[in-house]
Design a protein around this motif. Structure first.
Motif: not given
Length: 646
Positions: A364-369
């Protein structure tokens, strides 16, 4: 279930307390408490956030924080003490609040957002040995900081700490050291140091603006400020409401909703929120509201939460367990409009909840970034199409760079970063982006001056690492430069591993580590980091590249059927020229002549006049490892059989 919720990791732990706190409270209880809250809100919490740390909890006069890097923890501690020394300079001794700080690196247990273990206990004991205004660290911290931290640490010998079985060698920075006596880079507001009235928690300029007849509004806003102090924000009032932060990438992660109403899943949802906040805080230039504050907004309308917390984006979600599976749904909301920017669904095996939590938060952190950069890039083009600033151009550059690689795309992103640096020559995110684009052009053989480009890339990323040695993305890009140079690729492996140690959720670093393992002749070790990259970011722009490197690792190991499968997967996502080379060779070496010749046709369509000689030349440029080169020769034989000209 209790055992499943316990997770361990290595961390740098920072513990603080206030010297003589009981005496200060006895002399002026209300004033001391107000002053301490002000210091936490305007100094300590912002410094921890700046250095990519996480406030775990506050206890009376104490605070506990964790960092991925001891360098980050040390720099944070030094800056806090430097600012406190400046703050206290004009005050009588009996009115000063002075922190003692201890730092240790060790194994911690994470449970329900809190941390436990010997690592925490040692840090807490170390702070009791520090002088008021000073810092004490363990030998582990000193060893890790050697050569990376420019402030000398004084060896005080082995010390027996209370309730710690073995003696600990302790190093210290005294309050009189130059490190803690030089000017503070971010002074506090002009609030008097000892106050008794609740309205006095405001900076003086706001008290003047509000006036006496707005005391009620001021008190209500003060309550909001105190409630949200964990967010480490600077607030400015307009019509009595907090305004969004100057950080463009500001966000709050609201507590995920447990749709199954099973108590054990509440802990999982809470830990998910905490870990996501920590992962997102690693994004450069981001501002993330602390989880303790976010919990006060559970089940609150996202638009209202964003407005009251002064952030641009809200991330919320839910989880539902069905038998052995758990389904996580997350969505990113623009707090200004309430519109959903992006949503993601992740399914996982509940029996592996510990591993699942790490994968989910990283994904989720990578996708959000990626999504956030795309959104900010679009907004910048609409708001300032003709007069973009350095941040606008950098966002656009990253939005382009985050697409599947092509010669045109890399050149476009490089140009955007160069334009940003013409406006702000030292902007770190633009420097890292430029270095990445330059290195990738060389890695994919799309450069006419590779040596010059790599020197430019090295200079750019060096500027960033000299100031921010714990920047995970900068370490990753330095690895890309070293890999592009093709000599001493083991150094690239070390840079990727450093990036992962700082930010375990950095999917590109895992993927690049797998690629580097092939080039150092350890292809069998490539699969684990490549699979981790895919797990962390299964819809990543780099997905076709990671698929190709799995194909390439199989080719190097002589596992040609597996290589064919993964090369086809890579091509299905994005047609990389090099995937056709491995597909052609593997097909020829397994007797699939028609497929081999078709792959050669596509290869030469994408790279006209490509030959076996160029393949071998590329191999010699990519690595000097004997095992790698021998395996590369075997693939060349497959290309000859497939019909690629000499």
């Amino acid at each position: 279930m209790e055992r499943e919720r316990v997770r361990r990791r290595l961390a740098a732990i920072l513990a603080t307390d206030v010297a003589g706190y009981s005496r200060l409270v006895g002399a002026d209880e209300e004033g001391t408490l107000a002053h301490f809250k002000l210091l936490h809100r305007e100094l300590v919490a912002p410094k921890i956030a700046k250095h990519r740390g996480r406030v775990v909890k506050t206890t009376g006069d104490g605070l506990l924080a964790e960092f991925a890097s001891v360098i980050d923890a040390l720099r944070c501690a030094v800056e806090v003490q430097r600012c406190m020394a400046e703050r206290n300079a004009g005050l009588p001794q009996d009115k000063r609040i002075e922190f003692r700080i201890g730092i240790h690196q060790g194994d911690i247990v994470i449970e329900r957002g809190d941390i436990f273990g010997d690592g925490v206990n040692v840090a807490a004991r170390l702070q009791t040995l520090a002088e008021p205004g000073g810092i004490c660290v363990s030998a582990r911290v000193q060893e890790d900081a050697r050569g990376k931290f420019d402030i000398p640490l004084e060896d005080t010998g082995e010390q027996q700490l209370k309730n710690i079985a073995r003696p600990v060698r302790v190093y210290r920075i005294r309050p009189s050291d130059p490190a803690t006596s030089s000017p503070c880079s971010s002074p506090l507001s002009d609030t008097p140091p000892m106050v008794s009235s609740p309205i006095a928690v405001f900076p003086l300029r706001l008290r003047r603006m509000l006036g006496a007849r707005h005391v009620r509004t001021a008190l209500m806003t003060a309550l909001v400020l105190l409630m949200t102090s964990g967010g480490a924000a600077y607030w400015y009032l307009r019509g009595g409401e907090p305004q969004p932060q100057e950080h463009r990438l500001s966000i709050v992660v609201l507590p995920f909703t447990n749709l199954s109403n099973e108590p054990e899943q509440d802990y999982f949802a809470e830990a998910l929120t905490d870990d996501l906040s920590a992962d997102l805080s690693r994004i450069q230039d981001s501002f993330v509201i602390a989880p303790n504050t976010a919990r006060a907004y559970k089940n609150v309308d996202p638009k209202r939460a964003g407005r009251e917390l002064g952030v641009r984006y809200v991330l919320d979600g839910s989880l539902r367990r069905t038998e052995t599976m758990v389904r996580i749904h997350a969505r990113l909301i623009d707090a200004r409009t309430g519109a959903e920017v992006w949503s993601e669904r992740v399914d996982g095996d509940w029996s592996k909840s510990m591993q699942l939590q790490d994968i989910i938060t990283g994904r989720l952190a990578r996708r959000f970034d990626l999504e956030l950069i795309n959104q900010e890039s679009r907004d910048a083009e609409l708001a300032r199409p003709n007069r973009p600033d350095a941040v606008d151009l950098t966002m656009r550059g990253w939005a382009v760079l985050n697409q599947p690689y092509s010669r045109e795309q890399l050149a476009q992103s490089r140009t955007l970063f160069e334009r940003a640096l013409q406006i702000d020559f030292g902007f770190p995110k633009a420097l890292v982006g430029l270095a990445d684009a330059l290195a990738m052009e060389v890695n994919y053989r799309w450069s006419n001056a590779p040596a010059d480009q790599l020197q430019r890339a090295e200079n750019a990323v060096g500027q960033v690492l000299s100031k921010f040695p714990s920047d995970a993305m900068a370490h990753f890009v330095k690895g890309e430069i070293l890999r592009a140079r093709g000599r001493n690729v083991e150094s690239a492996v070390s840079e990727y591993e450093e990036a992962i140690a700082i930010n375990p959720s950095l999917a590109p670093a895992h993927g690049a580590l797998g690629a580097a393992k092939i080039r150092v002749g350890r292809s069998a070790e490539a699969f684990a980091p490549l699979q981790m990259a895919i797990q962390l970011s299964p819809r990543d722009p780099l997905l076709s590249t990671w698929y190709f490197y799995i194909c390439h690792a199989h080719s190097h190991l002589g596992q040609y059927e597996e290589a064919i499968d993964w090369c086809r997967r890579s091509i299905a996502v994005s047609a990389l020229w090099i995937a056709y080379a491995d597909l052609a060779a593997a097909s020829a070496l397994t007797g699939h002549e028609r497929e081999a010749r078709a792959a050669v046709t596509e290869l030469r369509r994408l790279r006209p006049n490509y030959t076996v000689a160029l393949w071998l030349q590329d191999g010699n440029g990519w690595s000097d490892n004997v095992t790698f080169l021998a395996e590369f020769q075997r693939i060349a034989e497959g290309l000859r059989k497939a019909g690629l000209p000499e």
